[in-house]
Scaffold this active site. Structure first.
Site, PDB file in Angstrom:
ATOM      1  CB  CYS A 101      -0.947   0.027   1.185  1.00  9.39           C
ATOM      2  SG  CYS A 101      -2.150   1.375   1.064  1.00  9.39           S
ATOM      3  CB  VAL A 149      -2.004   6.259  -0.126  1.00 12.32           C
ATOM      4  CG1 VAL A 149      -3.115   5.328   0.340  1.00 12.32           C
ATOM      5  CG2 VAL A 149      -2.290   7.705   0.286  1.00 12.32           C
ATOM      6  CG  ASN A 200      -9.225  -0.473  -0.749  1.00 13.67           C
ATOM      7  OD1 ASN A 200      -8.471   0.261  -1.383  1.00 13.67           O
ATOM      8  ND2 ASN A 200      -8.864  -1.679  -0.340  1.00 13.67           N
ATOM      9  CB  CYS A 252      -3.325   3.846  -6.125  1.00 17.03           C
ATOM     10  SG  CYS A 252      -4.443   2.775  -5.181  1.00 17.03           S
TER      11      CYS A 252
END
Length: 234
Positions: free
Chosen positions: A63, A65, A150, A181
């Site tokens: 991940c 971010v 998400n 992302c």
């Protein structure tokens, strides 16, 4: 990442002798906001411990971010912490983070300025921009798709990224980050966007695969995945 990393490794295996297995442990998150991202980051220790039981040759924290929202340079802190978790389980393996990999990938392309596309709400995109700029990478332009759920991020059609890329201001950019992302699919469009724009195009996922392969001491080459994985980058 659970779809695009195996896809890239599979495509590579069609042309190169190395074979790979792929394993994953999941950190929970439903809504892409600062509060859930911080909880998710704490859970990364558990995931690293679980995967170290499998004696993996390299571990990737996927991940982007979740790391970047912690403030500039946090990927280095995270990578060291996770390496310690693995070592305490009587195992050693290189730790790669998608946040660190994206920065390294941009610099490998010798790009000092980039334009980016994210699925995030604008405040999170701004944190990504601040993180990149703290790493001496100027962000010329950005597009925020503003998808907070998400699961919905993972369901976005990567084909649309080509149209989004065409709207970016890329004047003076050394590269375009098609997906900043690892949850937003982009692989089918990376090479197409690069051919359209005429400058290198990468994603958090392609940058992560470059670092995974490099840490495995095999050539970081994947067909049709942009300049970074073309085998021409030193």
């Amino acid at each position: 990442m659970e779809t695009e990393i195996p896809a890239m490794l599979h495509n590579r295996m069609k042309e190169h002798p190395e074979t790979f297995t792929f394993h994953s442990a999941r950190m929970r998150m439903k809504h892409v906001n600062a509060e859930e991202l911080k909880k998710m980051d704490i859970d990364s220790d558990r995931c690293a411990l679980e995967l170290s039981d499998a004696r993996c040759d390299v571990l990737a924290y996927a991940c982007l971010v979740a790391i970047m929202c912690q403030g500039p340079g946090y990927h280095q802190i995270s990578e060291k912490r996770l390496a310690k978790v693995v070592e305490e389980n009587a195992e050693r393996a290189p730790i790669v983070s998608s946040a660190g990999a994206l920065i390294t990938g941009i610099k490998r392309l010798k790009a000092k300025k980039v334009s980016i596309i994210t699925p995030y709400m604008k405040p999170l995109t701004n944190q990504v921009i601040d993180y990149l700029e703290a790493s001496e990478i100027e962000v010329i332009d950005s597009i925020s798709l503003e998808v907070a759920d998400n699961l919905e991020v993972g369901r976005l059609d990567p084909v649309h990224l080509i149209d989004h890329a065409a709207r970016l201001n890329c004047k003076g950019a050394g590269a375009v980050v098609l997906s900043a992302c690892v949850q937003m699919p982009s692989l089918p469009s990376v090479q197409k966007a690069e051919d359209l724009l005429g400058i290198p195009v990468l994603s958090a996922a392609t940058a992560t695969v470059y670092e995974i392969l490099s840490n495995l001491n095999v050539a970081p080459i994947v067909p049709n995945a942009g300049s970074l994985l073309s085998g021409t980058i030193k």
